[in-house]
Design a protein around this motif. Structure first.
Motif, PDB file in Angstrom:
ATOM      1  N   LEU A  77      11.300  24.666 -38.529  1.00  0.00           N
ATOM      2  CA  LEU A  77      12.425  24.082 -37.803  1.00  0.00           C
ATOM      3  C   LEU A  77      13.211  23.081 -38.643  1.00  0.00           C
ATOM      4  CD1 LEU A  77      10.927  23.514 -34.223  1.00  0.00           C
ATOM      5  CD2 LEU A  77      12.363  25.396 -35.029  1.00  0.00           C
ATOM      6  N   GLY A  78      12.708  22.741 -39.828  1.00  0.00           N
ATOM      7  CA  GLY A  78      13.425  21.828 -40.696  1.00  0.00           C
ATOM      8  C   GLY A  78      13.146  20.367 -40.459  1.00  0.00           C
ATOM      9  N   THR A  79      12.201  20.043 -39.572  1.00  0.00           N
ATOM     10  CA  THR A  79      11.820  18.647 -39.376  1.00  0.00           C
ATOM     11  C   THR A  79      11.241  18.087 -40.667  1.00  0.00           C
ATOM     12  OG1 THR A  79      11.301  19.156 -37.071  1.00  0.00           O
ATOM     13  CG2 THR A  79      10.461  17.069 -37.936  1.00  0.00           C
ATOM     14  N   LEU A  80      10.465  18.915 -41.366  1.00  0.00           N
ATOM     15  CA  LEU A  80      10.032  18.616 -42.728  1.00  0.00           C
ATOM     16  C   LEU A  80      10.973  19.374 -43.650  1.00  0.00           C
ATOM     17  CD1 LEU A  80       6.136  18.834 -42.451  1.00  0.00           C
ATOM     18  CD2 LEU A  80       7.478  16.803 -43.031  1.00  0.00           C
ATOM     19  N   SER A  81      11.790  18.668 -44.369  1.00  0.00           N
ATOM     20  CA  SER A  81      12.831  19.307 -45.166  1.00  0.00           C
ATOM     21  C   SER A  81      12.287  19.896 -46.463  1.00  0.00           C
ATOM     22  CB  SER A  81      13.932  18.297 -45.484  1.00  0.00           C
ATOM     23  OG  SER A  81      13.387  17.198 -46.196  1.00  0.00           O
ATOM     24  N   PRO A  82      12.981  20.878 -47.029  1.00  0.00           N
ATOM     25  CA  PRO A  82      12.556  21.468 -48.302  1.00  0.00           C
ATOM     26  C   PRO A  82      12.378  20.392 -49.370  1.00  0.00           C
ATOM     27  CG  PRO A  82      14.294  22.792 -47.322  1.00  0.00           C
ATOM     28  CD  PRO A  82      14.182  21.543 -46.492  1.00  0.00           C
ATOM     29  N   GLY A  83      11.255  20.470 -50.084  1.00  0.00           N
ATOM     30  CA  GLY A  83      10.972  19.504 -51.134  1.00  0.00           C
ATOM     31  C   GLY A  83      10.196  18.291 -50.673  1.00  0.00           C
ATOM     32  N   ALA A  84      10.022  18.101 -49.363  1.00  0.00           N
ATOM     33  CA  ALA A  84       9.308  16.931 -48.861  1.00  0.00           C
ATOM     34  C   ALA A  84       7.856  16.947 -49.329  1.00  0.00           C
ATOM     35  CB  ALA A  84       9.365  16.896 -47.335  1.00  0.00           C
ATOM     36  N   ALA A  85       7.346  15.781 -49.726  1.00  0.00           N
ATOM     37  CA  ALA A  85       5.968  15.673 -50.191  1.00  0.00           C
ATOM     38  C   ALA A  85       5.013  15.630 -49.006  1.00  0.00           C
ATOM     39  CB  ALA A  85       5.804  14.416 -51.041  1.00  0.00           C
ATOM     40  N   LEU A  86       3.891  16.323 -49.148  1.00  0.00           N
ATOM     41  CA  LEU A  86       2.851  16.342 -48.110  1.00  0.00           C
ATOM     42  C   LEU A  86       1.566  15.812 -48.737  1.00  0.00           C
ATOM     43  CD1 LEU A  86       3.570  19.885 -46.616  1.00  0.00           C
ATOM     44  CD2 LEU A  86       4.271  17.682 -45.668  1.00  0.00           C
ATOM     45  N   ARG A  87       1.235  14.560 -48.461  1.00  0.00           N
ATOM     46  CA  ARG A  87       0.055  13.931 -49.060  1.00  0.00           C
ATOM     47  C   ARG A  87      -1.131  14.037 -48.106  1.00  0.00           C
ATOM     48  NH1 ARG A  87       4.575  10.937 -50.260  1.00  0.00           N
ATOM     49  NH2 ARG A  87       5.016  10.734 -52.496  1.00  0.00           N
ATOM     50  N   GLU A  88      -2.226  14.529 -48.625  1.00  0.00           N
ATOM     51  CA  GLU A  88      -3.392  14.796 -47.787  1.00  0.00           C
ATOM     52  C   GLU A  88      -3.869  13.551 -47.060  1.00  0.00           C
ATOM     53  OE1 GLU A  88      -6.458  16.717 -49.977  1.00  0.00           O
ATOM     54  OE2 GLU A  88      -5.257  18.490 -50.448  1.00  0.00           O
ATOM     55  N   LEU A  89      -3.910  12.412 -47.751  1.00  0.00           N
ATOM     56  CA  LEU A  89      -4.392  11.190 -47.114  1.00  0.00           C
ATOM     57  C   LEU A  89      -3.482  10.776 -45.968  1.00  0.00           C
ATOM     58  CD1 LEU A  89      -6.385   8.880 -46.975  1.00  0.00           C
ATOM     59  CD2 LEU A  89      -5.035   7.676 -48.712  1.00  0.00           C
ATOM     60  N   ASP A  90      -2.172  10.844 -46.195  1.00  0.00           N
ATOM     61  CA  ASP A  90      -1.220  10.474 -45.138  1.00  0.00           C
ATOM     62  C   ASP A  90      -1.352  11.409 -43.932  1.00  0.00           C
ATOM     63  OD1 ASP A  90      -0.292   8.505 -46.798  1.00  0.00           O
ATOM     64  OD2 ASP A  90       1.494   9.614 -47.450  1.00  0.00           O
ATOM     65  N   LEU A  91      -1.497  12.704 -44.207  1.00  0.00           N
ATOM     66  CA  LEU A  91      -1.617  13.672 -43.116  1.00  0.00           C
ATOM     67  C   LEU A  91      -2.935  13.502 -42.371  1.00  0.00           C
ATOM     68  CD1 LEU A  91      -0.154  16.845 -44.881  1.00  0.00           C
ATOM     69  CD2 LEU A  91       0.923  15.517 -43.055  1.00  0.00           C
ATOM     70  N   ALA A  92      -3.996  13.172 -43.099  1.00  0.00           N
ATOM     71  CA  ALA A  92      -5.290  12.953 -42.450  1.00  0.00           C
ATOM     72  C   ALA A  92      -5.206  11.763 -41.494  1.00  0.00           C
ATOM     73  CB  ALA A  92      -6.370  12.721 -43.507  1.00  0.00           C
ATOM     74  N   GLN A  93      -4.493  10.734 -41.911  1.00  0.00           N
ATOM     75  CA  GLN A  93      -4.326   9.573 -41.033  1.00  0.00           C
ATOM     76  C   GLN A  93      -3.451   9.930 -39.836  1.00  0.00           C
ATOM     77  OE1 GLN A  93      -2.722   6.717 -43.820  1.00  0.00           O
ATOM     78  NE2 GLN A  93      -4.758   6.029 -44.479  1.00  0.00           N
ATOM     79  N   ARG A  94      -2.439  10.701 -40.080  1.00  0.00           N
ATOM     80  CA  ARG A  94      -1.533  11.093 -38.986  1.00  0.00           C
ATOM     81  C   ARG A  94      -2.261  11.922 -37.937  1.00  0.00           C
ATOM     82  NH1 ARG A  94       3.458  15.500 -39.446  1.00  0.00           N
ATOM     83  NH2 ARG A  94       3.580  15.888 -37.209  1.00  0.00           N
ATOM     84  N   LYS A 142      -5.522  12.226 -37.655  1.00  0.00           N
ATOM     85  CA  LYS A 142      -6.840  11.655 -37.342  1.00  0.00           C
ATOM     86  C   LYS A 142      -7.956  12.673 -37.610  1.00  0.00           C
ATOM     87  CE  LYS A 142      -5.119   8.334 -33.941  1.00  0.00           C
ATOM     88  NZ  LYS A 142      -3.699   8.519 -34.320  1.00  0.00           N
ATOM     89  N   CYS A 143      -7.979  13.169 -38.835  1.00  0.00           N
ATOM     90  CA  CYS A 143      -8.989  14.142 -39.218  1.00  0.00           C
ATOM     91  C   CYS A 143      -9.350  13.945 -40.691  1.00  0.00           C
ATOM     92  CB  CYS A 143      -8.496  15.566 -38.984  1.00  0.00           C
ATOM     93  SG  CYS A 143      -7.052  16.020 -39.976  1.00  0.00           S
ATOM     94  N   ALA A 144     -10.309  14.713 -41.175  1.00  0.00           N
ATOM     95  CA  ALA A 144     -10.736  14.616 -42.562  1.00  0.00           C
ATOM     96  C   ALA A 144      -9.714  15.257 -43.497  1.00  0.00           C
ATOM     97  CB  ALA A 144     -12.097  15.295 -42.740  1.00  0.00           C
ATOM     98  N   GLN A 145      -9.708  14.804 -44.757  1.00  0.00           N
ATOM     99  CA  GLN A 145      -8.796  15.395 -45.727  1.00  0.00           C
ATOM    100  C   GLN A 145      -9.119  16.863 -45.980  1.00  0.00           C
ATOM    101  OE1 GLN A 145      -8.562  11.538 -48.527  1.00  0.00           O
ATOM    102  NE2 GLN A 145      -7.334  13.238 -49.312  1.00  0.00           N
ATOM    103  N   GLY A 146     -10.387  17.228 -45.829  1.00  0.00           N
ATOM    104  CA  GLY A 146     -10.772  18.624 -45.998  1.00  0.00           C
ATOM    105  C   GLY A 146     -10.091  19.514 -44.967  1.00  0.00           C
ATOM    106  N   THR A 147      -9.936  18.990 -43.760  1.00  0.00           N
ATOM    107  CA  THR A 147      -9.241  19.738 -42.703  1.00  0.00           C
ATOM    108  C   THR A 147      -7.776  19.945 -43.078  1.00  0.00           C
ATOM    109  OG1 THR A 147     -10.723  18.826 -41.008  1.00  0.00           O
ATOM    110  CG2 THR A 147      -8.597  19.710 -40.268  1.00  0.00           C
ATOM    111  N   ILE A 148      -7.159  18.897 -43.605  1.00  0.00           N
ATOM    112  CA  ILE A 148      -5.769  18.994 -44.053  1.00  0.00           C
ATOM    113  C   ILE A 148      -5.663  19.998 -45.187  1.00  0.00           C
ATOM    114  CG2 ILE A 148      -3.848  17.765 -45.102  1.00  0.00           C
ATOM    115  CD1 ILE A 148      -4.408  16.952 -42.196  1.00  0.00           C
TER     116      ILE A 148
END
Length: 228
Positions: free
Chosen positions: A29-46, A48-54
């Motif tokens: 849907l473009g909420t995450l725009s092309p080129g946007a960085a996806l950091r495992e630690l940030d996503l895990a915090q968002r 609320k799961c382990a980095q392995g899950t991300i």
């Protein structure tokens, strides 16, 4: 879980599938725009799961070409190149239209029923303003149709074509130009063509459907595009 695998009814998803679906939705849907960085630690915090899950979720998104992963570097949302999108649309056109004979040969009441259910689900999503839900059912419709041709090795190729052309369309059109209910209703002619059990009729319906995608198909195909 991919768009193609999501059923009509909701089912229990694993934690990594839940994360994958949420990120896939935002990318398409473009909420995450092309080129946007996806950091495992940030996503895990968002989430609320382990980095392995991300990591599991990002690996599946990478397999579909929606993110780019490099060792010891951040993952990034894939670009949406018009060259790539145009070529994928041409590939999709060839795959679906050439499969018409196999689809007609494999057509039965179960296929027609499943396609009608997908169409009904698209209509509901459109009326609810759920564009991503509509895209899920749209993708499922075309993959269910193609499955009747019994070419499982080609199915992942078609899946990637569907996802990336859908994403490109959204990123390069305005919401006002995307009539969700009209998008759903466009699939009715495919079902009617299949009911005729005529290969040429179905191939023409699929060709018209693909080449007239809003603000996209007409830019890729000539008005007299031939069915392969």
């Amino acid at each position: 879980m991919t768009l193609a695998e999501r059923p009509l009814a909701s089912t229990q998803l694993s934690r990594s599938e839940t994360v994958e679906h949420a990120l896939r939705r935002e990318i398409v849907l473009g909420t995450l725009s092309p080129g946007a960085a996806l950091r495992e630690l940030d996503l895990a915090q968002r989430f609320k799961c382990a980095q392995g899950t991300i990591r599991e979720a990002l690996m599946r998104l990478s397999e579909d070409g929606l993110v780019s992963r490099r060792a010891r570097r951040d993952t990034h949302v894939a670009q949406a190149s018009p060259t790539d999108a145009g070529e994928l649309l041409r590939i999709r056109h060839g795959i679906e239209c050439r499969a018409a004979a196999g689809v007609v040969a494999g057509c039965d009441d179960a296929l027609l029923r499943d396609l009608d259910l997908r169409l009904q689900a698209m209509r509901v999503a459109a009326l609810q303003g759920d564009e991503y839900g509509l895209l899920e059912q749209d993708c499922g419709f075309h993959l269910r149709l193609f499955a009747a041709a019994a070419m499982p090795v080609v199915e992942p190729v078609l899946f990637r074509c569907l996802v990336h052309t859908q994403r490109f369309k959204i990123l390069n059109t305005t919401p006002e130009s995307r009539d969700l209910l009209a998008t759903a209703e466009r699939h009715g002619s495919i079902i009617q063509a299949l009911e005729s059990r005529d290969t040429d009729t179905l191939a023409r319906a699929l060709s018209h459907h693909i080449t007239t995608i809003v603000d996209f198909g007409p830019a890729v195909f000539t008005p007299d595009q031939d069915v392969p």
